[in-house]
Write a protein that holds these residues in place. Structure first.
Motif, PDB file in Angstrom:
ATOM      1  N   ALA A 100      -5.511  -6.209 -20.931  1.00 25.62           N
ATOM      2  CA  ALA A 100      -5.132  -4.956 -20.270  1.00 25.62           C
ATOM      3  C   ALA A 100      -5.123  -5.120 -18.758  1.00 25.62           C
TER       4      ALA A 100
ATOM      5  N   GLU B  60       5.857   1.998 -16.857  1.00 28.68           N
ATOM      6  CA  GLU B  60       5.108   0.835 -17.336  1.00 28.68           C
ATOM      7  C   GLU B  60       3.737   0.748 -16.663  1.00 28.68           C
TER       8      GLU B  60
ATOM      9  N   LEU C 256       1.415   3.358 -18.227  1.00 28.80           N
ATOM     10  CA  LEU C 256       0.949   2.920 -19.543  1.00 28.80           C
ATOM     11  C   LEU C 256      -0.120   1.834 -19.417  1.00 28.80           C
ATOM     12  N   ALA C 257       0.095   0.895 -18.478  1.00 29.26           N
ATOM     13  CA  ALA C 257      -0.889  -0.158 -18.277  1.00 29.26           C
ATOM     14  C   ALA C 257      -2.210   0.399 -17.757  1.00 29.26           C
TER      15      ALA C 257
ATOM     16  N   ASP D  24      -9.407  -7.918 -25.191  1.00 31.98           N
ATOM     17  CA  ASP D  24      -8.513  -6.776 -24.996  1.00 31.98           C
ATOM     18  C   ASP D  24      -8.566  -6.276 -23.558  1.00 31.98           C
TER      19      ASP D  24
ATOM     20  N   GLU E 174      -3.399   3.442 -18.331  1.00 30.05           N
ATOM     21  CA  GLU E 174      -4.034   4.153 -19.437  1.00 30.05           C
ATOM     22  C   GLU E 174      -4.678   3.175 -20.421  1.00 30.05           C
ATOM     23  N   ASN E 175      -3.976   2.077 -20.714  1.00 27.74           N
ATOM     24  CA  ASN E 175      -4.538   1.083 -21.628  1.00 27.74           C
ATOM     25  C   ASN E 175      -5.775   0.427 -21.038  1.00 27.74           C
ATOM     26  N   LEU E 176      -5.770   0.169 -19.736  1.00 23.53           N
ATOM     27  CA  LEU E 176      -6.939  -0.440 -19.096  1.00 23.53           C
ATOM     28  C   LEU E 176      -8.130   0.505 -19.138  1.00 23.53           C
ATOM     29  N   ARG E 177      -7.880   1.781 -18.873  1.00 23.30           N
ATOM     30  CA  ARG E 177      -8.972   2.754 -18.954  1.00 23.30           C
ATOM     31  C   ARG E 177      -9.530   2.843 -20.379  1.00 23.30           C
ATOM     32  N   THR E 178      -8.652   2.794 -21.369  1.00 26.03           N
ATOM     33  CA  THR E 178      -9.106   2.861 -22.763  1.00 26.03           C
ATOM     34  C   THR E 178      -9.978   1.651 -23.128  1.00 26.03           C
ATOM     35  N   GLN E 179      -9.540   0.465 -22.744  1.00 28.24           N
ATOM     36  CA  GLN E 179     -10.306  -0.731 -23.069  1.00 28.24           C
ATOM     37  C   GLN E 179     -11.659  -0.749 -22.357  1.00 28.24           C
TER      38      GLN E 179
ATOM     39  N   TYR F 280      -1.864  -4.714 -16.457  1.00 25.58           N
ATOM     40  CA  TYR F 280      -1.893  -3.788 -15.321  1.00 25.58           C
ATOM     41  C   TYR F 280      -1.472  -4.506 -14.037  1.00 25.58           C
TER      42      TYR F 280
END
Length: 422
Positions: free
Chosen positions: A351, A236, A239-240, A347, A242-247, A355
């Protein structure tokens, strides 16, 4: 011989004179009864009755049974006794006792509530350990460390209680089950081992090896349980992240594309410009009204004032078009830019919160895994024997005698059962 009616042991004759007719009739009846009894006594024969049992005497089957008892029971028991006394090697026992412990220091909430648990046992871990001690995996590990074939094959004069050099792993496992006795209390989770060998040092070395291998196995189980506990939390968290880096990348790309760092601040500046133009427009209109009241039509100042008002109005419309205030749907409309920026900003904040929550859960999982760590605690360290207590010669000899006697008695019963059916 039967008595005749005239001879009645000196009695008076039946027809003696002077007797009445009734007396004569009674005498005749009595005499007839005596005659019948005499005839029956004359017919009785003398029958000789044989004795109840003949005199006992030794027969061939008795000799056979005595000889079979001597060969089947006495001789093997005597041989077993001589072997146990002079050939059987002494065996020394070392004992070790341990249990699986689990540290469960309570969390802050548990400590405040007074329901913390300082430690405990895990019955499932103890059951696994009980089976592990009897497994071929442990036997191979101990053999690799100490060479069990050499230890259990030392007394060459005792081929019965020792292990052969060419024994297979299955034979070694069977021999191990005889030399390593396990006492397990499922209620308390305590395990006690009694390890036998032909040397007290070897017995203690085997006990230490079993304890160390069991401790390594429990540590491995603890590591697996710890990994299972924190594995989901780690996934988890990844994933958090990776999502933070994407945003963050999307927001950075948006800023590079629009050439705007903070659309809100830029919007405030743009609104200030529109407000300033509107103030200038109001001032120009007032000036035009003043000129109209003091000059005549065709005055150049009126034309200049009108052009100024037209220019200001055009500029205001352009600036409002940039803000999207007049329904313009161009790519540079501020309303669209602000909407995209707010979406990306929301977003990114979500994120960041996800995280933070994943990081907190991961840290909690790590703390929980450390709090529930398992270890092997020895309440009785491996002992060093001073005297041999095995093999128990009297018990073994008594067992041999009882088994042989039972076998001989069964053979005798079968023999007599077949003999009686003939």
């Amino acid at each position: 011989m039967s008595a005749t009616p005239s001879q009645n042991d000196g009695a008076r004759p039946v027809d003696a004179p002077g007797l009445t007719e009734e007396q004569r009739l009674r005498r005749r009846r009595l005499q007839a009864q005596k005659d019948r009894v005499a005839e029956q006594a004359a017919q009785v024969r003398v029958i000789e009755v044989a004795p109840a049992a003949r005199r006992a005497r030794m027969r061939r089957r008795h000799v056979f049974m005595a000889l079979s008892f001597f060969l089947i029971v006495v001789v093997p028991t005597l041989i077993a006794g001589l072997y146990l006394e002079f050939r059987a090697a002494d065996q020394y026992a070392s004992t070790v006792g341990f249990t699986v412990r689990r540290e469960e220091g309570g969390s802050a909430i548990e400590l405040l509530g007074g329901i913390s648990s300082l430690g405990g046992t895990s019955s499932s871990d103890t059951d696994i350990l009980y089976e592990f001690i009897q497994s071929q995996g442990l036997i191979r590990a101990v053999d690799a460390r100490l060479d069990l074939y050499a230890i259990y094959g030392k007394p060459e004069s005792d081929p019965i209680f020792t292990l052969s050099e060419d024994a297979t792993i299955e034979e070694l496992s069977d021999y191990w089950s005889r030399m390593v006795r396990i006492l397990y209390d499922a209620g308390t989770g305590l395990i006690e081992l009694e390890i036998r060998s032909f040397d007290p040092e070897d017995s203690r070395a085997i006990a230490r090896a079993i304890f160390e291998e069991s401790s390594d196995m429990i540590n491995e189980l603890s590591a697996i349980a710890r990994e299972d506990t924190i594995g989901y939390a780690r996934e988890e968290l990844e994933l958090a992240q990776e999502n933070l880096r994407t945003q963050r990348a999307l927001l950075q790309s948006f800023r590079n594309e629009k050439q705007i760092v903070d659309p809100a601040a830029d919007l405030q500046g743009q609104m200030g410009l529109v407000n300033s133009l509107q103030a200038q427009l109001a001032s120009a209109l007032i000036e035009l009204d003043l000129l109209g009241s003091t000059t005549r039509e065709g005055d150049p100042r009126l034309d200049s004032a009108r052009r100024k008002i037209s220019v200001i109005q055009s500029r205001i419309e352009e600036e409002r078009a940039k803000l999207g205030a007049v329904g313009t749907e161009g790519p540079d409309a501020y309303a669209d830019v602000i909407g995209q920026f707010e979406t990306l900003q929301a977003d990114l904040e979500f994120a960041q919160q996800a995280y933070t929550a994943a990081q907190t859960a991961y840290n909690a999982a790590l703390a929980e895994a450390r709090r529930k760590s398992r270890y092997l605690a020895a309440y009785s360290p491996p002992s060093l024997a001073e005297a041999s207590i095995y093999p128990k010669r009297a018990v073994l000899l008594g067992g041999v005698f009882l088994v042989l006697f039972g076998l001989w008695a069964l053979m005798v019963l079968v023999f007599y059962a077949l003999r009686d059916r003939r």
